[in-house]
Design an enzyme around this catalytic site. Structure first.
Site, short mmCIF file in Angstrom:
data_model
loop_
_atom_site.label_atom_id
_atom_site.label_comp_id
_atom_site.label_asym_id
_atom_site.label_seq_id
_atom_site.Cartn_x
_atom_site.Cartn_y
_atom_site.Cartn_z
N GLU A 44 0.84 -1.21 0.00
CA GLU A 44 0.00 0.00 0.00
C GLU A 44 0.88 1.26 0.00
O GLU A 44 1.86 1.33 0.75
CB GLU A 44 -0.85 -0.06 1.29
CG GLU A 44 -1.94 0.98 1.39
CD GLU A 44 -2.81 0.73 2.63
OE1 GLU A 44 -2.44 -0.09 3.50
OE2 GLU A 44 -3.88 1.37 2.72
N LYS A 113 -9.25 3.14 -2.26
CA LYS A 113 -9.63 2.35 -1.08
C LYS A 113 -11.03 2.77 -0.62
O LYS A 113 -11.32 3.98 -0.52
CB LYS A 113 -8.59 2.61 0.02
CG LYS A 113 -8.64 1.67 1.21
CD LYS A 113 -7.38 1.84 2.07
CE LYS A 113 -7.34 0.93 3.27
NZ LYS A 113 -6.09 1.03 4.02
N CYS A 174 -5.98 -3.46 1.64
CA CYS A 174 -5.66 -3.64 3.05
C CYS A 174 -6.87 -3.78 3.95
O CYS A 174 -7.52 -4.81 3.96
CB CYS A 174 -4.74 -2.51 3.51
SG CYS A 174 -3.90 -2.94 5.05
N LEU A 355 23.25 0.29 30.99
CA LEU A 355 22.97 -1.12 31.30
C LEU A 355 23.09 -1.35 32.80
O LEU A 355 24.19 -1.31 33.37
CB LEU A 355 23.96 -2.01 30.53
CG LEU A 355 23.83 -3.52 30.71
CD1 LEU A 355 22.46 -4.03 30.26
CD2 LEU A 355 24.93 -4.25 29.92
N SER A 356 21.94 -1.60 33.46
CA SER A 356 21.93 -1.72 34.91
C SER A 356 22.17 -3.15 35.38
O SER A 356 22.32 -3.38 36.57
CB SER A 356 20.57 -1.25 35.45
OG SER A 356 19.58 -2.19 35.08
N1 LIG Z 1 23.29 1.27 37.71
C1 LIG Z 1 22.86 1.60 36.49
N2 LIG Z 1 23.74 1.66 35.47
C2 LIG Z 1 23.33 1.97 34.24
N3 LIG Z 1 22.08 2.26 33.94
C3 LIG Z 1 21.16 2.20 34.89
C4 LIG Z 1 21.50 1.88 36.23
N4 LIG Z 1 20.37 1.91 36.95
C5 LIG Z 1 19.37 2.23 36.11
N5 LIG Z 1 19.85 2.41 34.87
C6 LIG Z 1 19.11 2.77 33.64
O1 LIG Z 1 17.91 3.41 33.98
C7 LIG Z 1 16.79 2.66 33.48
C8 LIG Z 1 15.63 2.78 34.45
O2 LIG Z 1 16.03 2.32 35.72
P1 LIG Z 1 15.09 1.38 36.57
O3 LIG Z 1 15.74 1.18 37.88
O4 LIG Z 1 13.71 1.88 36.46
O5 LIG Z 1 15.27 0.04 35.81
P2 LIG Z 1 14.25 -0.93 35.20
O6 LIG Z 1 13.22 -0.21 34.40
O7 LIG Z 1 13.82 -1.90 36.21
O8 LIG Z 1 15.26 -1.57 34.18
P3 LIG Z 1 16.34 -2.63 34.48
O9 LIG Z 1 15.54 -3.88 34.59
O10 LIG Z 1 17.21 -2.54 33.29
O11 LIG Z 1 17.06 -2.28 35.75
C9 LIG Z 1 17.34 1.24 33.34
O12 LIG Z 1 16.60 0.48 32.42
C10 LIG Z 1 18.74 1.50 32.88
O13 LIG Z 1 18.78 1.78 31.49
N1 LIG Z 2 -3.28 -0.06 6.32
C1 LIG Z 2 -4.35 -0.71 6.75
O1 LIG Z 2 -5.41 -0.66 6.13
C2 LIG Z 2 -4.22 -1.48 8.07
C3 LIG Z 2 -5.22 -2.56 8.21
C4 LIG Z 2 -5.18 -3.37 9.51
N2 LIG Z 2 -5.62 -2.58 10.61
C5 LIG Z 2 -3.83 -4.02 9.77
O2 LIG Z 2 -3.17 -3.76 10.74
O3 LIG Z 2 -3.42 -4.84 8.99
#
Ligand SMILES: Nc1ncnc2c1ncn2[C@@H]1O[C@H](COP(=O)(O)OP(=O)(O)OP(=O)(O)O)[C@@H](O)[C@H]1O
Ligand SMILES: NC(=O)CC[C@H](N)C(=O)O
Ligand SMILES: Nc1ncnc2c1ncn2[C@@H]1O[C@H](COP(=O)(O)OP(=O)(O)OC[C@H]2O[C@@H]([n+]3cccc(C(=O)O)c3)[C@H](O)[C@@H]2O)[C@@H](O)[C@H]1O
Length: 722
Positions: A44, A113, A174, A355-356
């Site tokens: 489409e 359409k 679609c 990365l936590s």
């Molecule tokens: N010690 C850390 N080091 C690096 N990044 C962190 C750290 N703590 C938190 N973060 C970042 O902040 C985001 C939000 O923190 P939160 O504690 O809400 O974690 P979450 O949503 O439970 O995610 P996760 O499971 O990755 O800990 C995390 O997803 C991560 O990307």
């Molecule tokens: N572009 C459309 O018409 C989407 C149609 C439908 N809702 C789908 O997700 O496939």
């Protein structure tokens, strides 16, 4: 026998990139012709890209689409092959979403359409009008430059089909397939044997089944060859269009394209016998009876044949076992491919992820790892486009290119652990490092305490107050303040590192910051506004914690990142408060609800359109075996309180891959106010009245209805008294 070879395709189009789109269209037609097909169907709005949105309101967009179509028609692309090409067309003062049907350098018919997609992620009525004159075709004057170039003044426009000498072919656009009264029923009675459905359909976990059921159902009892074409990839927004172009004959899939892929063009060819269609129709008495008194649909005659007669060079495509990915694979490949498109199209040189060592950010890391694995595999399979993109992004020189996913990840993926005194548990730090090693990312381990204490000293100098955690005797406000400082500092550091680390390592460009908050945290607002949940893009923002945990278990084995099993097993924690012998911070305790409960709450307002009162009634059924109505009421009120006080956070949610039908994403999907009366006085009073009525009798709402996910059955008819 009437033997027909047809081709449909997955195209990775990019909204408003006419060069990219035109090249893909030409390539797909060339490959279809190369395979000997006489019909080629594309997705489409393929010339413009599906997701142009308000760009459709610009006349330029429609003009450029005509220019591209002209280029196709002036070359030999359409010689001997019926091509359905998707583009917007303005007729008089209305704009239509059309399949333009071309053959032998002429436009044979334009099919607008008739039923537009206008719910969920779709709002086609904002840009297009539905075609309503169903009973006749009208004459459409081609734009002057097109008319001159093609020596063709006008073309039939509207609802109808093309009658070739040996078969009849029609478009169904679609959403029309999913409408309560789809056109294919009437078209089949009019003798149409081949249906060409051009789609712009997005990926959603566990959705493919619905789509295939509709396609199979269309021809199962009334016969026909159903061709389905879809976009594939990120065309510039939150959606991933998930291909799966296929051909179905009399209810059986005989050709199926990939659902997730890094390829720009994939052509799917099927060889069918149209006599199988007429034979089936001739054997169904009700079909014959209804066909004999059908409403006539208009047609355009073309005096050419499309079919071959019986010959031994032609083999027939056999029915296939349909290929379904598991939800875990969908999470790996959908967001993985979306990230690749985003990366190669954004001009960035890679990703940076805070990365936590917890489940969410580790899922994102695994998805990037999966993307690297897909890139290396696709290059090994000979894909020159993926190779060229990877060489540019990874800054390879001297004929080098990625052959190992860990080596590639080292070039394009930074992960950063940002420990504070509360999160520096050796366990999470080591989990982050081990996972980074397994994936191959360039990993940094930073301590943010000095930055946090600098801010606290500044605050103390300004106000004379020193903040204390609750476990140290501080108030709730102090406790939150202290947590939010750490969370926000991580965001500032992430953006700083993403823009400057490449410079430090003598690499060109910038890195995109990845976010990792999940859909459940979004729903109840369990995240700090503008913390690490604020990033450039988020591949898991609409995936539930439950699904992410399943994905981690799968990825530990199938992606080869075994440390994910430990990460999945650890209880989710924010690690923003001090850990003491008598206190450790756990998400589910903090939120006052479990992730399992959140998955249930999430579906009710969005998928089943429940307000607080019908949510209460439905949960009384679902949880009645174990909870009294007053206990259910407490839970429902608790959820709605946090949902409403935190809704404002959804307005600034990082753009996320759309994967779930209960995504609370406020910008494009779940449109709601963000300033609520969070006491919900009217609704909560109603719930209290119901509780009084039923708790008084101590009635246990036994016999949870439905089982399974349990929310559908009753909720759909919401309002029925328990
Ligand atoms: N010690 C850390 N080091 C690096 N990044 C962190 C750290 N703590 C938190 N973060 C970042 O902040 C985001 C939000 O923190 P939160 O504690 O809400 O974690 P979450 O949503 O439970 O995610 P996760 O499971 O990755 O800990 C995390 O997803 C991560 O990307
Ligand atoms: N572009 C459309 O018409 C989407 C149609 C439908 N809702 C789908 O997700 O496939
Ligand atoms: N109606 C409204 N409209 C617009 N904005 C509004 C608003 N109400 C408050 N606000 C704004 O929002 C602010 C409050 O929101 P916010 O600053 O997020 O702070 P808040 O929601 O109070 O606290 C964050 C919550 O997330 C939790 N958490 C858990 C896990 C991880 C993380 C993490 O970040 O890593 C966080 C943390 O424990 C805490 O419960 C107010 O200060 C105000 O600026």
């Amino acid at each position: 026998m009437r033997l027909l070879k047809v081709a449909t395709c997955n195209l990775n189009q990019w909204a408003m990139d006419f060069d990219c789109n035109l090249n893909n269209i030409k390539e797909s037609i060339t490959r279809a012709k190369g395979a000997g097909a006489v019909i080629r169907l594309g997705p489409e709005l393929e010339i413009t890209g599906y997701g142009c949105e308000d760009h459709f309101l610009e006349l330029d967009t429609v003009t450029h689409a005509w220019e591209c179509l002209k280029e196709i028609l002036l070359g030999d692309w359409t010689d001997g092959i019926l091509c359905s090409i998707g583009m917007p067309v303005i007729k008089g003062s209305e704009r239509y979403n059309c399949q333009v049907l071309c053959f032998n350098r002429k436009i044979i018919m334009i099919r607008p359409k008739m039923w537009l997609a206008n719910d969920g992620n779709y709002r086609e009525l904002r840009w297009f009008t539905t075609w309503k004159q169903k009973d006749h075709l009208v004459d459409f004057q081609l734009p002057p430059e097109i008319s001159e170039a093609l020596s063709q003044k006008s073309v039939p426009f509207g609802y109808g089909y093309i009658q070739f000498l040996d078969t009849a072919v029609a478009a169904e656009v679609c959403e029309e397939l999913f409408a309560p009264m789809p056109p294919h029923a009437e078209l089949a009675l009019n003798g149409v044997e081949v249906f060409m459905n051009a789609n712009g359909s997005h990926h959603q976990l566990r959705k493919l089944d619905l789509r295939l059921h509709a396609i199979i159902g269309a021809t199962h009892t009334r016969g026909g060859v159903y061709m389905y074409s879809n976009h594939q990839g990120c065309d510039g927004g939150r959606l991933y269009f998930d291909g799966c172009s296929c051909v179905v004959v009399n209810g059986e899939v005989v050709a199926q394209g990939s659902q997730f892929s890094l390829k720009d063009v994939e052509v799917v060819v099927a060889q069918v016998d149209l006599d199988a269609v007429s034979s089936l129709r001739g054997s169904i008495s009700s079909f014959q009876e209804q066909a004999s008194c059908k409403t006539r649909v208009s047609s355009v005659a073309v005096s050419s044949n499309l079919c071959q007669s019986f010959n031994l060079k032609f083999s027939l495509s056999s029915p296939l076992k349909i290929m379904y990915h598991s939800p875990e694979e969908e999470i790996a490949f959908g967001p993985g491919c979306w990230l690749w498109d985003y990366l190669r199209r954004s001009g960035a040189s890679g990703f940076l992820l805070p990365l936590s060592g917890g489940a969410d950010s580790s899922s994102v890391a695994a998805i990037v790892g999966c993307m690297c694995q897909l890139v290396v595999k696709e290059i090994a399979n000979g894909d020159e486009q993926v190779k060229a993109d990877a060489i540019r992004i990874g800054n390879y020189s001297d004929q080098q290119f990625p052959t190992d996913s860990k080596e590639f990840a080292k070039r394009i993926f930074y992960t950063v652990y940002m420990g504070s005194e509360n999160s520096s548990s050796e366990a999470t730090r080591m989990r982050a490092k081990t996972l980074a090693d397994e994936i191959g990312s360039w990993h940094l381990d930073v301590c943010i305490d000095s930055v946090v204490s600098a801010l606290l000293s500044l605050f103390q100098a300004l106000t004379g107050k020193r903040l204390r955690y609750k476990v140290d005797g501080g108030s709730n406000i102090e406790n939150l303040g202290l947590q939010n400082i750490q969370a926000r500092i991580r965001m500032v550091l992430a953006f700083m590192l993403a823009s400057l680390l490449p410079w430090v390592h003598n690499k060109p460009g910038f890195y995109l910051v990845l976010g990792s908050s999940n859909v459940d945290e979004g729903l109840c607002g369990y995240l700090t506004k503008y913390d690490c949940s604020s990033a450039d893009i988020n591949p898991v923002g609409s995936i539930s914690k439950q699904d992410l945990r399943m994905f981690l278990q799968w990825a530990a084995i199938n992606l080869g990142y075994s440390s994910l099993a430990d990460i999945e097993a650890a209880p989710p924690t924010a690690e923003l408060e001090p850990i003491r012998s008598n206190h450790s911070q756990l998400d589910e305790v903090d939120m006052g609800m479990t992730y399992e409960e959140l998955s249930v709450y999430g579906g009710l307002p969005k998928i089943f359109r429940c307000g607080p009162v019908s949510m209460f009634k439905n949960l009384c059924y679902r949880w009645g075996a174990t909870l009294t109505p007053s206990e259910v009421a407490v839970k429902v009120k608790h959820f709605f309180k946090y949902y409403s006080i935190n809704r404002h956070k959804m307005t600034v949610l990082t753009p996320s891959y759309h994967a779930e039908s209960y995504s609370p994403e406020d910008n494009r999907f779940d449109h709601r106010q963000f300033l609520y009366n969070s006491r919900w006085p009217y609704q909560f009073r109603k719930i209290d009245q119901l509780v009084k009525e039923f708790d008084g009798d101590k009635v246990a709402f036994k016999g949870s209805v439905g089982g399974g996910n349990g929310m559908g059955v009753v909720a759909a008819s919401s309002g029925g008294d328990p």
